[in-house]
Design a protein around this motif. Structure first.
Motif, PDB file in Angstrom:
ATOM      1  N   MET A  45       0.959  -1.184   0.190  1.00 63.87           N
ATOM      2  CA  MET A  45       0.241   0.010   0.017  1.00 63.87           C
ATOM      3  C   MET A  45       0.674   0.959  -0.052  1.00 63.87           C
ATOM      4  O   MET A  45       1.278   2.037  -0.774  1.00 63.87           O
ATOM      5  CB  MET A  45      -0.787   0.052   1.376  1.00 63.87           C
ATOM      6  CG  MET A  45      -1.663  -1.012   1.076  1.00 63.87           C
ATOM      7  SD  MET A  45      -2.973  -1.516   2.494  1.00 63.87           S
ATOM      8  CE  MET A  45      -3.550  -0.141   2.474  1.00 63.87           C
ATOM      9  N   SER A  46       1.517   1.662   1.344  1.00 63.81           N
ATOM     10  CA  SER A  46       2.445   2.572   0.949  1.00 63.81           C
ATOM     11  C   SER A  46       3.288   3.650   0.790  1.00 63.81           C
ATOM     12  O   SER A  46       3.666   3.533   0.212  1.00 63.81           O
ATOM     13  CB  SER A  46       1.618   3.536   2.908  1.00 63.81           C
ATOM     14  OG  SER A  46       2.106   3.073   3.576  1.00 63.81           O
ATOM     15  N   ALA A  47       3.370   2.289   0.721  1.00 64.17           N
ATOM     16  CA  ALA A  47       5.294   2.011   0.248  1.00 64.17           C
ATOM     17  C   ALA A  47       5.735   0.767  -0.851  1.00 64.17           C
ATOM     18  O   ALA A  47       6.727   0.690  -1.459  1.00 64.17           O
ATOM     19  CB  ALA A  47       6.983   1.475   1.425  1.00 64.17           C
ATOM     20  N   SER A  48       4.486   0.981  -1.733  1.00 61.91           N
ATOM     21  CA  SER A  48       4.046   0.154  -2.991  1.00 61.91           C
ATOM     22  C   SER A  48       5.150   0.087  -4.284  1.00 61.91           C
ATOM     23  O   SER A  48       5.087  -0.512  -4.712  1.00 61.91           O
ATOM     24  CB  SER A  48       2.759  -0.603  -3.227  1.00 61.91           C
ATOM     25  OG  SER A  48       2.534   0.491  -3.895  1.00 61.91           O
ATOM     26  N   TYR A  49       5.181   1.813  -4.267  1.00 64.22           N
ATOM     27  CA  TYR A  49       5.862   2.206  -5.445  1.00 64.22           C
ATOM     28  C   TYR A  49       7.337   2.014  -4.818  1.00 64.22           C
ATOM     29  O   TYR A  49       8.406   2.787  -6.304  1.00 64.22           O
ATOM     30  CB  TYR A  49       5.137   3.891  -5.349  1.00 64.22           C
ATOM     31  CG  TYR A  49       6.023   4.515  -4.101  1.00 64.22           C
ATOM     32  CD1 TYR A  49       6.708   5.271  -4.237  1.00 64.22           C
ATOM     33  CD2 TYR A  49       4.577   4.731  -3.718  1.00 64.22           C
ATOM     34  CE1 TYR A  49       6.766   6.042  -2.865  1.00 64.22           C
ATOM     35  CE2 TYR A  49       4.037   5.769  -2.182  1.00 64.22           C
ATOM     36  CZ  TYR A  49       5.599   6.101  -2.230  1.00 64.22           C
ATOM     37  OH  TYR A  49       5.320   6.194  -0.845  1.00 64.22           O
ATOM     38  N   LEU A  50       7.821   1.781  -3.815  1.00 62.69           N
ATOM     39  CA  LEU A  50       9.341   1.397  -3.905  1.00 62.69           C
ATOM     40  C   LEU A  50       9.634  -0.230  -4.411  1.00 62.69           C
ATOM     41  O   LEU A  50       8.457  -0.860  -4.421  1.00 62.69           O
ATOM     42  CB  LEU A  50       9.847   1.022  -2.369  1.00 62.69           C
ATOM     43  CG  LEU A  50       9.337   1.871  -1.644  1.00 62.69           C
ATOM     44  CD1 LEU A  50       9.801   2.593  -0.641  1.00 62.69           C
ATOM     45  CD2 LEU A  50      10.148   4.661  -3.161  1.00 62.69           C
ATOM     46  N   SER A  51      10.977   0.208  -5.084  1.00 61.27           N
ATOM     47  CA  SER A  51      11.148  -1.775  -5.516  1.00 61.27           C
ATOM     48  C   SER A  51      11.393  -2.703  -4.021  1.00 61.27           C
ATOM     49  O   SER A  51      11.376  -1.911  -2.907  1.00 61.27           O
ATOM     50  CB  SER A  51      12.271  -1.160  -6.524  1.00 61.27           C
ATOM     51  OG  SER A  51      13.146  -1.562  -5.548  1.00 61.27           O
ATOM     52  N   ALA A 103      15.589  -1.994   1.742  1.00 58.75           N
ATOM     53  CA  ALA A 103      16.914  -2.006   2.344  1.00 58.75           C
ATOM     54  C   ALA A 103      16.132  -1.098   3.949  1.00 58.75           C
ATOM     55  O   ALA A 103      17.095  -0.649   4.802  1.00 58.75           O
ATOM     56  CB  ALA A 103      17.461  -1.242   1.332  1.00 58.75           C
ATOM     57  N   ALA A 104      15.011  -0.345   3.295  1.00 62.27           N
ATOM     58  CA  ALA A 104      14.443   0.547   4.469  1.00 62.27           C
ATOM     59  C   ALA A 104      13.391  -0.302   5.666  1.00 62.27           C
ATOM     60  O   ALA A 104      13.697   0.130   6.373  1.00 62.27           O
ATOM     61  CB  ALA A 104      12.679   0.954   3.731  1.00 62.27           C
ATOM     62  N   GLY A 105      13.386  -1.823   5.581  1.00 67.83           N
ATOM     63  CA  GLY A 105      13.400  -2.799   6.266  1.00 67.83           C
ATOM     64  C   GLY A 105      11.733  -2.817   6.712  1.00 67.83           C
ATOM     65  O   GLY A 105      11.073  -3.108   7.574  1.00 67.83           O
ATOM     66  N   ILE A 106      11.787  -2.628   5.249  1.00 67.27           N
ATOM     67  CA  ILE A 106       9.243  -2.139   5.142  1.00 67.27           C
ATOM     68  C   ILE A 106       9.583  -4.278   5.147  1.00 67.27           C
ATOM     69  O   ILE A 106       9.859  -4.538   3.643  1.00 67.27           O
ATOM     70  CB  ILE A 106       9.314  -1.637   4.470  1.00 67.27           C
ATOM     71  CG1 ILE A 106       9.364  -0.544   4.550  1.00 67.27           C
ATOM     72  CG2 ILE A 106       7.532  -2.139   3.911  1.00 67.27           C
ATOM     73  CD1 ILE A 106       9.586   0.872   3.390  1.00 67.27           C
ATOM     74  N   SER A 107       9.092  -5.009   5.745  1.00 67.56           N
ATOM     75  CA  SER A 107       9.028  -6.023   5.634  1.00 67.56           C
ATOM     76  C   SER A 107       7.592  -6.372   4.500  1.00 67.56           C
ATOM     77  O   SER A 107       6.944  -6.354   4.875  1.00 67.56           O
ATOM     78  CB  SER A 107       9.311  -7.036   6.706  1.00 67.56           C
ATOM     79  OG  SER A 107       8.041  -7.074   7.509  1.00 67.56           O
ATOM     80  N   GLU A 108       7.198  -8.184   4.587  1.00 67.07           N
ATOM     81  CA  GLU A 108       6.336  -8.421   4.062  1.00 67.07           C
ATOM     82  C   GLU A 108       4.909  -8.677   5.153  1.00 67.07           C
ATOM     83  O   GLU A 108       3.968  -8.092   4.763  1.00 67.07           O
ATOM     84  CB  GLU A 108       6.294  -9.988   3.578  1.00 67.07           C
ATOM     85  CG  GLU A 108       7.421  -9.189   1.818  1.00 67.07           C
ATOM     86  CD  GLU A 108       6.935 -10.743   1.442  1.00 67.07           C
ATOM     87  OE1 GLU A 108       7.082 -12.079   1.608  1.00 67.07           O
ATOM     88  OE2 GLU A 108       7.458 -10.831   0.037  1.00 67.07           O
ATOM     89  N   SER A 109       5.559  -8.464   6.142  1.00 65.21           N
ATOM     90  CA  SER A 109       4.239  -8.506   7.724  1.00 65.21           C
ATOM     91  C   SER A 109       4.263  -7.026   8.638  1.00 65.21           C
ATOM     92  O   SER A 109       3.788  -7.127   9.143  1.00 65.21           O
ATOM     93  CB  SER A 109       4.928  -9.985   8.231  1.00 65.21           C
ATOM     94  OG  SER A 109       6.073  -9.525   8.725  1.00 65.21           O
ATOM     95  N   LEU A 110       4.443  -6.455   7.984  1.00 64.80           N
ATOM     96  CA  LEU A 110       5.007  -4.856   8.126  1.00 64.80           C
ATOM     97  C   LEU A 110       3.398  -4.348   8.748  1.00 64.80           C
ATOM     98  O   LEU A 110       2.901  -4.191   7.238  1.00 64.80           O
ATOM     99  CB  LEU A 110       6.234  -3.904   7.887  1.00 64.80           C
ATOM    100  CG  LEU A 110       5.859  -3.078   8.934  1.00 64.80           C
ATOM    101  CD1 LEU A 110       6.794  -2.328  10.392  1.00 64.80           C
ATOM    102  CD2 LEU A 110       6.555  -1.737   7.758  1.00 64.80           C
ATOM    103  N   VAL A 111       2.924  -3.805   9.327  1.00 69.21           N
ATOM    104  CA  VAL A 111       1.583  -3.454   9.526  1.00 69.21           C
ATOM    105  C   VAL A 111       1.891  -2.315  10.462  1.00 69.21           C
ATOM    106  O   VAL A 111       2.399  -2.064  11.165  1.00 69.21           O
ATOM    107  CB  VAL A 111       0.721  -4.357  10.279  1.00 69.21           C
ATOM    108  CG1 VAL A 111      -0.693  -3.212  10.492  1.00 69.21           C
ATOM    109  CG2 VAL A 111       0.463  -5.775   9.513  1.00 69.21           C
ATOM    110  N   ARG A 112       1.066  -1.068   9.589  1.00 72.77           N
ATOM    111  CA  ARG A 112       1.215   0.410  10.653  1.00 72.77           C
ATOM    112  C   ARG A 112      -0.026   0.616  10.796  1.00 72.77           C
ATOM    113  O   ARG A 112      -1.696   0.387  10.116  1.00 72.77           O
ATOM    114  CB  ARG A 112       2.237   1.244   9.822  1.00 72.77           C
ATOM    115  CG  ARG A 112       2.028   3.004  10.382  1.00 72.77           C
ATOM    116  CD  ARG A 112       2.383   3.865   8.839  1.00 72.77           C
ATOM    117  NE  ARG A 112       1.315   4.134   8.226  1.00 72.77           N
ATOM    118  CZ  ARG A 112       1.633   5.176   7.424  1.00 72.77           C
ATOM    119  NH1 ARG A 112       2.214   5.416   6.764  1.00 72.77           N
ATOM    120  NH2 ARG A 112      -0.182   5.193   6.213  1.00 72.77           N
ATOM    121  N   ILE A 113      -0.720   0.781  11.776  1.00 67.90           N
ATOM    122  CA  ILE A 113      -1.577   1.428  12.337  1.00 67.90           C
ATOM    123  C   ILE A 113      -1.706   2.784  13.029  1.00 67.90           C
ATOM    124  O   ILE A 113      -1.202   2.458  13.748  1.00 67.90           O
ATOM    125  CB  ILE A 113      -2.370   0.739  13.313  1.00 67.90           C
ATOM    126  CG1 ILE A 113      -1.108   0.067  14.757  1.00 67.90           C
ATOM    127  CG2 ILE A 113      -2.826  -0.594  12.801  1.00 67.90           C
ATOM    128  CD1 ILE A 113      -2.250  -1.235  15.125  1.00 67.90           C
TER     129      ILE A 113
END
Length: 391
Positions: free
Chosen positions: A348-354, A360-370
């Protein structure tokens, strides 16, 4: 009693220029001035100060005055979006060939703007560093650095940097120090007090607070920087905030302290719940003692904000399935409104990043932001509990 003696909670309710509480027509709240152009007294001269709304508008002036006071700034420049505020700042400060040092955890949209505008269009260079390590920032900032760009806390991993220490580093090399303070708002953190030259906010988020208006603001005490940013906004980008959006932002601003207190109280309770949940691998919230920079948060923030991020002990498919089971939390990007949202950054919010950039940014597939809203915290907890029970 002068306005300088008022507390934050009082300042957000006052919208007149002289602090008297009065206006020509006795308005309790500032009216919307929708006129796109204004009559002049003589060719090229308007005694009332307004000519064309891209250059000046009474409703926008009231908003800018109020935001400047709340942030401890001499100047506020309201823009059409947070991205417009970032772009105006970069275009005002940077020249071709300049060098930028930025937190490697900054918002992905800012990073994308840096690559497209700062690097590709301006021909400047950007070096990303782990700004949680002040020594790494000191090593990166040299006499050829024109701009130091930080977020604290960052989006979405809620990492912090030592604002006062980085302010000293930037000042020693005569670099402009900018802090994106969107997550904290001036209610919880005022970076100008820690040495920042410029502060930016997406007013779309907490400052407006109702998910119904887009906007951004640039705040500074530097007259030259303000003049340059205002010129870029009005003459080069044309990205001024509309009178109606100014009105909506002023409307939202009146309840900022009340909302932020509730956001924080709810977020803390939810973070504590998640920290003890067996399927949650890691929780990120500056208000928890387990956060690696909790002490720094206590030192430079008046509150810990309303955003919680966490990683599940789950695959991407399992994580997405959990989010689809939520009822009180709404599956949507953005943040800062009264409602609780849930975001899966990887899609969603970081989907436009490769994939490499997200890794590299530490955004894993199981990360959730609330972004935790102001609903009943018991309802929010129950909603999370029933969704997580599916793992």
């Amino acid at each position: 009693m002068s306005e300088e003696d008022y507390g934050f909670d009082t300042l957000v309710t006052r919208f007149d220029e002289d602090g008297s509480g009065a206006s020509v027509t006795g308005d309790v709240v500032p009216p919307i001035h929708l006129a796109s152009t204004h009559e002049m007294d003589r060719p090229g001269t308007a005694d009332h100060g307004y000519k064309y709304t891209r250059f000046g508008n009474p409703t926008r002036d009231v908003l800018e005055s109020r935001l400047a006071k709340l942030a401890g700034a001499a100047h506020a420049t309201a823009c059409a979006s947070g991205t417009a505020a970032i772009a105006a700042t970069c275009l005002a400060v940077l020249e071709p060939g300049d060098r930028v040092v930025a937190f490697d955890g900054i918002y992905g949209g800012t990073r994308l703007l840096f690559e497209d505008l700062v690097v590709d269009s301006l021909g400047a260079t950007v070096e990303y560093v782990d700004a949680t390590d002040t020594d790494a920032v000191a090593d990166a900032v040299t006499d050829d650095t024109a701009l130091v760009w930080m977020e604290s806390p960052t989006n979405p991993l809620l990492r912090l940097c030592d604002l006062a220490a980085i302010g000293e580093i930037a000042a020693a090399e005569d670099a402009t120090f900018v802090v994106d303070n969107t997550f904290s708002t001036p209610y919880f953190q005022r970076p100008l007090e820690f040495g920042a030259d410029v502060v930016v906010h997406s007013t779309t988020k907490y400052i407006n607070g109702h998910s119904d208006s887009m906007g951004g603001v640039v705040l500074t005490n530097d007259d030259a920087i303000e003049t340059a940013i205002d010129h870029v906004r009005a003459y080069e980008l044309g990205g001024t905030l509309s009178p109606f959006d100014c009105y909506l932002t002023l409307r939202g601003l009146r309840t900022l302290p009340l909302r932020m207190d509730r956001h924080e109280a709810n977020a803390r309770r939810i973070a504590e719940f998640l920290a003890d949940h067996p399927v949650v691998r890691r929780v990120r919230y500056p208000g928890l003692e387990l956060h690696p920079q909790h002490a720094l948060a206590e030192a430079q923030m008046d509150g810990f904000g309303g955003i919680v991020s966490f990683e599940l002990d789950a695959s991407e498919a399992e994580t997405r399935a959990v989010l689809e089971e939520l009822d009180v939390f709404t599956l949507a990007v953005s943040l800062g409104g009264t409602e609780s949202l849930v975001d899966h950054p990887a899609t969603m919010s970081a989907s436009y990043l490769s994939d490499a950039e997200r890794e590299a940014a530490g955004i894993s597939e199981s990360l959730v932001r609330i972004p935790v809203g102001i609903e009943s915290v018991d309802d929010l907890r129950t909603d999370l509990e029933q969704a997580l029970a599916n793992l």
